[in-house]
Design a protein around this motif. Sequence first.
Motif, mmCIF file in Angstrom:
data_model
loop_
_atom_site.group_PDB
_atom_site.id
_atom_site.type_symbol
_atom_site.label_atom_id
_atom_site.label_comp_id
_atom_site.label_asym_id
_atom_site.label_seq_id
_atom_site.Cartn_x
_atom_site.Cartn_y
_atom_site.Cartn_z
ATOM 1 N N LYS A 3 73.049 57.734 1.879
ATOM 2 C CA LYS A 3 72.706 58.381 3.148
ATOM 3 C C LYS A 3 71.638 59.432 2.904
ATOM 4 C CE LYS A 3 73.421 59.418 7.498
ATOM 5 N NZ LYS A 3 72.324 58.978 8.278
ATOM 6 N N TYR A 6 69.784 64.915 6.434
ATOM 7 C CA TYR A 6 69.443 64.967 7.859
ATOM 8 C C TYR A 6 67.954 65.209 8.086
ATOM 9 C CZ TYR A 6 69.634 66.384 12.742
ATOM 10 O OH TYR A 6 69.425 66.489 14.089
ATOM 11 N N ASP A 9 65.930 62.127 7.554
ATOM 12 C CA ASP A 9 66.082 61.228 8.712
ATOM 13 C C ASP A 9 65.157 61.653 9.841
ATOM 14 O OD1 ASP A 9 67.974 59.621 7.533
ATOM 15 O OD2 ASP A 9 69.676 60.477 8.607
ATOM 16 N N LYS A 10 65.111 62.954 10.113
ATOM 17 C CA LYS A 10 64.244 63.473 11.177
ATOM 18 C C LYS A 10 62.791 63.137 10.888
ATOM 19 C CE LYS A 10 65.430 67.901 11.549
ATOM 20 N NZ LYS A 10 65.560 69.262 12.089
ATOM 21 N N GLN A 12 61.560 60.788 8.886
ATOM 22 C CA GLN A 12 61.306 59.350 8.928
ATOM 23 C C GLN A 12 61.242 58.848 10.371
ATOM 24 O OE1 GLN A 12 64.339 57.672 6.335
ATOM 25 N NE2 GLN A 12 62.811 57.395 4.741
#
Length: 89
Positions: A3, A6, A9-10, A12
Amino acid sequence: MQKFPYNKDKQQAFQAAQQGYEEAQGLYETIVTDSASYGHQLKHLKNEVNEAYQQIENALEVASDHQRAQLERFQQDLRQMVSEVNQYE
């Protein structure tokens, strides 16, 4: 599967949205309205715009305030593109 943090992820999600927007914008700029293949180009543009919208929506779910402002500008620009090409249909 690992994973991502965070923030990664933002970033990407934002980059995917930005790339989709830039692809749609590039296609919009190359459309020739009196070209024999205009209809095909227009269909391709609409597909790109729809894809970019989806990527932007996904990115907005996790965006920082700065990214959100940029993503909203992307949406506004995409709406303007669609509005302009619809005038030629």
